[in-house]
Scaffold this motif. Structure first.
Motif, mmCIF file in Angstrom:
data_model
loop_
_atom_site.group_PDB
_atom_site.id
_atom_site.type_symbol
_atom_site.label_atom_id
_atom_site.label_comp_id
_atom_site.label_asym_id
_atom_site.label_seq_id
_atom_site.Cartn_x
_atom_site.Cartn_y
_atom_site.Cartn_z
ATOM 1 N N GLU A 38 0.833 -1.203 0.000
ATOM 2 C CA GLU A 38 0.000 0.000 0.000
ATOM 3 C C GLU A 38 0.868 1.252 0.000
ATOM 4 O O GLU A 38 0.576 2.223 -0.700
ATOM 5 C CB GLU A 38 -0.913 -0.010 1.215
ATOM 6 C CG GLU A 38 -1.861 1.157 1.272
ATOM 7 C CD GLU A 38 -2.754 1.117 2.498
ATOM 8 O OE1 GLU A 38 -3.467 2.102 2.716
ATOM 9 O OE2 GLU A 38 -2.738 0.107 3.221
ATOM 10 N N PHE A 39 1.940 1.243 0.760
ATOM 11 C CA PHE A 39 2.857 2.384 0.809
ATOM 12 C C PHE A 39 3.502 2.621 -0.551
ATOM 13 O O PHE A 39 3.588 3.758 -1.012
ATOM 14 C CB PHE A 39 3.932 2.131 1.878
ATOM 15 C CG PHE A 39 4.971 3.198 1.937
ATOM 16 C CD1 PHE A 39 4.697 4.423 2.528
ATOM 17 C CD2 PHE A 39 6.234 2.990 1.403
ATOM 18 C CE1 PHE A 39 5.653 5.411 2.582
ATOM 19 C CE2 PHE A 39 7.191 3.971 1.457
ATOM 20 C CZ PHE A 39 6.903 5.186 2.051
ATOM 21 N N ILE A 40 3.927 1.557 -1.204
ATOM 22 C CA ILE A 40 4.567 1.696 -2.518
ATOM 23 C C ILE A 40 3.561 2.221 -3.535
ATOM 24 O O ILE A 40 3.881 3.100 -4.341
ATOM 25 C CB ILE A 40 5.184 0.354 -2.961
ATOM 26 C CG1 ILE A 40 6.393 0.036 -2.077
ATOM 27 C CG2 ILE A 40 5.580 0.378 -4.430
ATOM 28 C CD1 ILE A 40 6.974 -1.346 -2.289
ATOM 29 N N ARG A 41 2.311 1.704 -3.514
ATOM 30 C CA ARG A 41 1.282 2.197 -4.434
ATOM 31 C C ARG A 41 1.004 3.673 -4.188
ATOM 32 O O ARG A 41 0.864 4.453 -5.124
ATOM 33 C CB ARG A 41 -0.002 1.385 -4.286
ATOM 34 C CG ARG A 41 -0.022 0.164 -5.174
ATOM 35 C CD ARG A 41 -1.384 -0.497 -5.134
ATOM 36 N NE ARG A 41 -1.347 -1.499 -4.060
ATOM 37 C CZ ARG A 41 -2.173 -1.563 -3.042
ATOM 38 N NH1 ARG A 41 -3.154 -0.709 -2.940
ATOM 39 N NH2 ARG A 41 -2.042 -2.487 -2.117
ATOM 40 N N ALA A 42 0.909 4.089 -2.934
ATOM 41 C CA ALA A 42 0.640 5.489 -2.609
ATOM 42 C C ALA A 42 1.803 6.365 -3.051
ATOM 43 O O ALA A 42 1.605 7.472 -3.555
ATOM 44 C CB ALA A 42 0.391 5.650 -1.117
ATOM 45 N N ASP A 43 3.017 5.874 -2.881
ATOM 46 C CA ASP A 43 4.187 6.642 -3.279
ATOM 47 C C ASP A 43 4.225 6.808 -4.801
ATOM 48 O O ASP A 43 4.499 7.887 -5.299
ATOM 49 C CB ASP A 43 5.457 5.941 -2.780
ATOM 50 C CG ASP A 43 6.708 6.787 -2.987
ATOM 51 O OD1 ASP A 43 6.614 8.013 -2.751
ATOM 52 O OD2 ASP A 43 7.733 6.229 -3.384
ATOM 53 N N LYS A 44 3.908 5.757 -5.532
ATOM 54 C CA LYS A 44 3.902 5.847 -6.995
ATOM 55 C C LYS A 44 2.816 6.794 -7.480
ATOM 56 O O LYS A 44 3.033 7.563 -8.407
ATOM 57 C CB LYS A 44 3.697 4.453 -7.611
ATOM 58 C CG LYS A 44 4.914 3.576 -7.527
ATOM 59 C CD LYS A 44 4.648 2.233 -8.161
ATOM 60 C CE LYS A 44 5.868 1.331 -8.045
ATOM 61 N NZ LYS A 44 5.616 -0.002 -8.597
ATOM 62 N N SER A 45 1.642 6.766 -6.867
ATOM 63 C CA SER A 45 0.565 7.646 -7.305
ATOM 64 C C SER A 45 0.873 9.096 -6.970
ATOM 65 O O SER A 45 0.529 9.990 -7.722
ATOM 66 C CB SER A 45 -0.768 7.224 -6.693
ATOM 67 O OG SER A 45 -0.743 7.428 -5.299
ATOM 68 N N SER A 46 1.553 9.361 -5.855
ATOM 69 C CA SER A 46 1.892 10.744 -5.522
ATOM 70 C C SER A 46 2.981 11.276 -6.439
ATOM 71 O O SER A 46 2.989 12.451 -6.784
ATOM 72 C CB SER A 46 2.313 10.865 -4.059
ATOM 73 O OG SER A 46 3.559 10.243 -3.848
#
Length: 75
Positions: free
Chosen positions: A42-50
Motif C-alpha cells: 500500500e505504501f509503494i502504491r501510494a508513493d507511486k501515485s503521488s
C-alpha cells in the motif's frame, strides 16, 4: 501423606501447553509478516501515485496569509 504424582499426566499437560504456545507464536509471526507485506504494498502504491500526480500542475490556487495588522490590538 500420599505424594504419588501422575508424572505421565503432568508431562502430557506440559507438552500440550508447549505445542499450543508454539502454534500461537507461529500464527502471530505469520500474521505480522502478512500484514506488513500488505502495508508495504500500500505504501509503494501510494508513493507511486503521488509521484505521478506531482508531475501535473496543481489546479488549487495558493492562499495568502493575512497580515498581523488584520488582528485587533490587545488592550
Amino acid at each position: 501423606m500420599n505424594l504419588n504424582f501422575d508424572w505421565p499426566g503432568i508431562v502430557r499437560t506440559l507438552l500440550v501447553q508447549v505445542l499450543v504456545l508454539l502454534a500461537l507464536t507461529g500464527a502471530v509471526v505469520w500474521y505480522l509478516n502478512w500484514s506488513s507485506g500488505l502495508a508495504l504494498e500500500e505504501f509503494i502504491r501510494a508513493d507511486k501515485s503521488s509521484v505521478s500526480s506531482s508531475n501535473h500542475q496543481s489546479q488549487v490556487p495558493a492562499q495568502t496569509v493575512k497580515s498581523k495588522s488584520a488582528c485587533a490590538p490587545k488592550a
